[in-house]
Design a protein around this motif. Structure first.
Motif, PDB file in Angstrom:
ATOM      1  N   MET A   1      48.651  34.249  42.364  1.00  0.00           N
ATOM      2  CA  MET A   1      48.827  32.985  41.668  1.00  0.00           C
ATOM      3  C   MET A   1      47.726  32.020  42.081  1.00  0.00           C
ATOM      4  O   MET A   1      47.201  32.098  43.180  1.00  0.00           O
ATOM      5  N   PRO A   2      47.340  31.069  41.199  1.00  0.00           N
ATOM      6  CA  PRO A   2      46.269  30.129  41.524  1.00  0.00           C
ATOM      7  C   PRO A   2      46.669  29.181  42.638  1.00  0.00           C
ATOM      8  O   PRO A   2      47.850  28.948  42.890  1.00  0.00           O
ATOM      9  N   HIS A   3      45.663  28.616  43.310  1.00  0.00           N
ATOM     10  CA  HIS A   3      45.920  27.625  44.348  1.00  0.00           C
ATOM     11  C   HIS A   3      46.591  26.407  43.699  1.00  0.00           C
ATOM     12  O   HIS A   3      46.077  25.862  42.706  1.00  0.00           O
ATOM     13  N   PRO A   4      47.739  25.940  44.209  1.00  0.00           N
ATOM     14  CA  PRO A   4      48.493  24.874  43.539  1.00  0.00           C
ATOM     15  C   PRO A   4      47.725  23.577  43.361  1.00  0.00           C
ATOM     16  O   PRO A   4      47.920  22.869  42.363  1.00  0.00           O
ATOM     17  N   GLN A   5      46.825  23.236  44.291  1.00  0.00           N
ATOM     18  CA  GLN A   5      46.063  21.996  44.169  1.00  0.00           C
ATOM     19  C   GLN A   5      45.090  22.023  42.998  1.00  0.00           C
ATOM     20  O   GLN A   5      44.696  20.969  42.490  1.00  0.00           O
ATOM     21  N   ALA A   6      44.721  23.219  42.561  1.00  0.00           N
ATOM     22  CA  ALA A   6      43.746  23.339  41.471  1.00  0.00           C
ATOM     23  C   ALA A   6      44.401  23.305  40.105  1.00  0.00           C
ATOM     24  O   ALA A   6      43.702  23.219  39.089  1.00  0.00           O
ATOM     25  N   VAL A   7      45.722  23.368  40.048  1.00  0.00           N
ATOM     26  CA  VAL A   7      46.397  23.440  38.752  1.00  0.00           C
ATOM     27  C   VAL A   7      47.399  22.314  38.524  1.00  0.00           C
ATOM     28  O   VAL A   7      47.805  22.067  37.390  1.00  0.00           O
TER      29      VAL A   7
ATOM     30  N   ILE B   1      42.361  35.956  34.291  1.00  0.00           N
ATOM     31  CA  ILE B   1      43.643  36.623  34.034  1.00  0.00           C
ATOM     32  C   ILE B   1      44.172  37.426  35.222  1.00  0.00           C
ATOM     33  O   ILE B   1      45.373  37.372  35.514  1.00  0.00           O
ATOM     34  N   PRO B   2      43.344  38.192  35.963  1.00  0.00           N
ATOM     35  CA  PRO B   2      43.912  38.918  37.113  1.00  0.00           C
ATOM     36  C   PRO B   2      44.578  38.007  38.139  1.00  0.00           C
ATOM     37  O   PRO B   2      45.443  38.454  38.892  1.00  0.00           O
ATOM     38  N   VAL B   3      44.176  36.726  38.155  1.00  0.00           N
ATOM     39  CA  VAL B   3      44.786  35.751  39.063  1.00  0.00           C
ATOM     40  C   VAL B   3      45.985  35.079  38.410  1.00  0.00           C
ATOM     41  O   VAL B   3      47.051  34.950  39.009  1.00  0.00           O
ATOM     42  N   THR B   4      45.823  34.634  37.173  1.00  0.00           N
ATOM     43  CA  THR B   4      46.830  33.796  36.532  1.00  0.00           C
ATOM     44  C   THR B   4      47.914  34.570  35.790  1.00  0.00           C
ATOM     45  O   THR B   4      49.038  34.092  35.651  1.00  0.00           O
TER      46      THR B   4
ATOM     47  N   TRP C   1      30.856  44.386  31.861  1.00  0.00           N
ATOM     48  CA  TRP C   1      30.946  43.759  33.180  1.00  0.00           C
ATOM     49  C   TRP C   1      31.979  42.633  33.126  1.00  0.00           C
ATOM     50  O   TRP C   1      32.039  41.892  32.144  1.00  0.00           O
ATOM     51  N   MET C   2      32.783  42.515  34.163  1.00  0.00           N
ATOM     52  CA  MET C   2      33.814  41.488  34.188  1.00  0.00           C
ATOM     53  C   MET C   2      33.623  40.583  35.402  1.00  0.00           C
ATOM     54  O   MET C   2      33.501  41.056  36.534  1.00  0.00           O
ATOM     55  N   SER C   3      33.595  39.279  35.145  1.00  0.00           N
ATOM     56  CA  SER C   3      33.495  38.288  36.213  1.00  0.00           C
ATOM     57  C   SER C   3      34.825  37.546  36.306  1.00  0.00           C
ATOM     58  O   SER C   3      35.255  36.910  35.340  1.00  0.00           O
ATOM     59  N   ILE C   4      35.471  37.648  37.470  1.00  0.00           N
ATOM     60  CA  ILE C   4      36.800  37.062  37.676  1.00  0.00           C
ATOM     61  C   ILE C   4      36.672  35.797  38.508  1.00  0.00           C
ATOM     62  O   ILE C   4      35.976  35.776  39.521  1.00  0.00           O
ATOM     63  N   HIS C   5      37.353  34.761  38.089  1.00  0.00           N
ATOM     64  CA  HIS C   5      37.291  33.461  38.754  1.00  0.00           C
ATOM     65  C   HIS C   5      38.333  33.397  39.872  1.00  0.00           C
ATOM     66  O   HIS C   5      39.530  33.377  39.623  1.00  0.00           O
ATOM     67  N   PHE C   6      37.844  33.361  41.120  1.00  0.00           N
ATOM     68  CA  PHE C   6      38.691  33.179  42.303  1.00  0.00           C
ATOM     69  C   PHE C   6      38.241  31.918  43.032  1.00  0.00           C
ATOM     70  O   PHE C   6      37.041  31.675  43.173  1.00  0.00           O
ATOM     71  N   ASN C   7      39.189  31.141  43.547  1.00  0.00           N
ATOM     72  CA  ASN C   7      38.840  29.966  44.333  1.00  0.00           C
ATOM     73  C   ASN C   7      39.314  30.034  45.780  1.00  0.00           C
ATOM     74  O   ASN C   7      38.835  29.268  46.619  1.00  0.00           O
TER      75      ASN C   7
ATOM     76  N   ILE D   1      44.438  36.184  45.810  1.00  0.00           N
ATOM     77  CA  ILE D   1      44.360  37.649  45.754  1.00  0.00           C
ATOM     78  C   ILE D   1      45.710  38.220  46.195  1.00  0.00           C
ATOM     79  O   ILE D   1      45.891  38.671  47.323  1.00  0.00           O
ATOM     80  N   THR D   2      46.670  38.168  45.311  1.00  0.00           N
ATOM     81  CA  THR D   2      48.014  38.665  45.587  1.00  0.00           C
ATOM     82  C   THR D   2      48.067  40.172  45.351  1.00  0.00           C
ATOM     83  O   THR D   2      47.104  40.781  44.866  1.00  0.00           O
ATOM     84  N   LYS D   3      49.205  40.763  45.664  1.00  0.00           N
ATOM     85  CA  LYS D   3      49.370  42.205  45.438  1.00  0.00           C
ATOM     86  C   LYS D   3      49.238  42.546  43.956  1.00  0.00           C
ATOM     87  O   LYS D   3      48.602  43.539  43.582  1.00  0.00           O
ATOM     88  N   ARG D   4      49.840  41.719  43.103  1.00  0.00           N
ATOM     89  CA  ARG D   4      49.728  41.966  41.662  1.00  0.00           C
ATOM     90  C   ARG D   4      48.287  41.817  41.179  1.00  0.00           C
ATOM     91  O   ARG D   4      47.820  42.584  40.338  1.00  0.00           O
ATOM     92  N   CYS D   5      47.590  40.821  41.717  1.00  0.00           N
ATOM     93  CA  CYS D   5      46.187  40.635  41.370  1.00  0.00           C
ATOM     94  C   CYS D   5      45.372  41.844  41.812  1.00  0.00           C
ATOM     95  O   CYS D   5      44.532  42.347  41.059  1.00  0.00           O
ATOM     96  N   GLN D   6      45.622  42.334  43.020  1.00  0.00           N
ATOM     97  CA  GLN D   6      44.906  43.498  43.525  1.00  0.00           C
ATOM     98  C   GLN D   6      45.178  44.719  42.664  1.00  0.00           C
ATOM     99  O   GLN D   6      44.271  45.503  42.356  1.00  0.00           O
ATOM    100  N   ASN D   7      46.425  44.892  42.231  1.00  0.00           N
ATOM    101  CA  ASN D   7      46.757  46.024  41.359  1.00  0.00           C
ATOM    102  C   ASN D   7      45.990  45.943  40.041  1.00  0.00           C
ATOM    103  O   ASN D   7      45.510  46.964  39.520  1.00  0.00           O
ATOM    104  N   ALA D   8      45.869  44.718  39.493  1.00  0.00           N
ATOM    105  CA  ALA D   8      45.122  44.539  38.249  1.00  0.00           C
ATOM    106  C   ALA D   8      43.646  44.878  38.450  1.00  0.00           C
ATOM    107  O   ALA D   8      43.031  45.564  37.618  1.00  0.00           O
TER     108      ALA D   8
END
Length: 233
Positions: A1-7, A132-135, A155-161, A166-173
């Motif tokens: 899930m995204p960092h709460p301060q950023a959303v 999407i892999p994060v959100t 090529w895929m560029s994923i936005h991480f802050n 990087i949760t388990k679900r994100c890692q699985n994706a």
């Protein structure tokens, strides 16, 4: 899930200075066709949608995302002018599909767009920018992966802050994508109070390499509009 301060919205977003711009990257100025930005000679940015799974408060496209004014446009013809522009400009070799988040599109709509770009002989590099892999990691399905694999290489560029994203679900994706041969990279926006400490960013870089998304580009939050509250000093 995204960092709460950023959303999470805050009252400071309503404080707008006279010098702040709705389009801080001046993308509208370099738009020769609807949904297309052409700033550098050999590459273009294609804005495939104004939808995101979640809306970042520091977004430089706040003027566009979540607007949904074009919901009635035919997805089969919506990008025709942009595709024709790319066809007519043989110097263009690199197309970045972004938005919004292009992975919020239905598989059929995304495949239609990708196939039209892939049919252009002088386009050598096709990239997708996504969060999407994060959100919304459950959006990375076997059917979506097969669509992307069909038009490989993409090529895929994923936005991480932050490493917390990087949760388990994100890692699985991410694993589903890499195991299908889709090269992953990442980008991170330097945000005041969220990741503007060296030890936080160092951990993020290390965790991204472990996740398979190690190639990273850093971007500083822009002092414009609501984004100013995130801009490092």
């Amino acid at each position: 899930m995204p960092h709460p301060q950023a959303v999470g919205p805050v009252n400071d977003e309503f404080s707008v200075s006279p010098h702040e711009m709705a389009d801080p990257c001046a993308e509208d100025r370099d738009s020769p066709a609807p949904h297309l930005v052409h700033r550098y000679p050999d590459r273009v940015l294609l804005l495939a949608t104004d939808h995101c799974a979640m809306y970042c408060r520091h977004c430089t496209r706040r003027r566009l995302v979540g607007d949904h004014e074009e919901k009635d446009l035919n997805p089969e013809t919506k990008f025709d002018a942009a595709i024709e522009y790319i066809k007519a400009n043989r110097k263009i070799r690199d197309v970045l599909i972004s938005g919004g988040d292009p992975l919020t599109l239905e598989d059929e709509v995304l495949e239609s767009l990708i196939s039209k770009i892939r049919a252009i002989s002088h386009v050598e590099l096709l990239r997708i920018g996504t969060r999407i892999p994060v959100t919304l990691p459950q959006r990375i399905t076997e059917s979506l992966v097969q669509v992307l694999k069909k038009y490989s290489p993409i090529w895929m560029s994923i936005h991480f802050n932050h490493s917390k994203e990087i949760t388990k679900r994100c890692q699985n994706a991410c694993d589903m994508l890499t195991e299908s041969g889709i090269p992953l990279g990442s980008q991170s926006v330097l945000l005041k109070g969220i990741n503007d400490r060296p030890f936080i960013m160092k951990r993020l870089v290390h965790d991204l390499y472990r996740s398979g998304s190690g190639r990273i580009t850093f971007i500083s939050a822009i002092r414009s509009g609501a984004r100013s509250i995130f801009a490092p000093p």
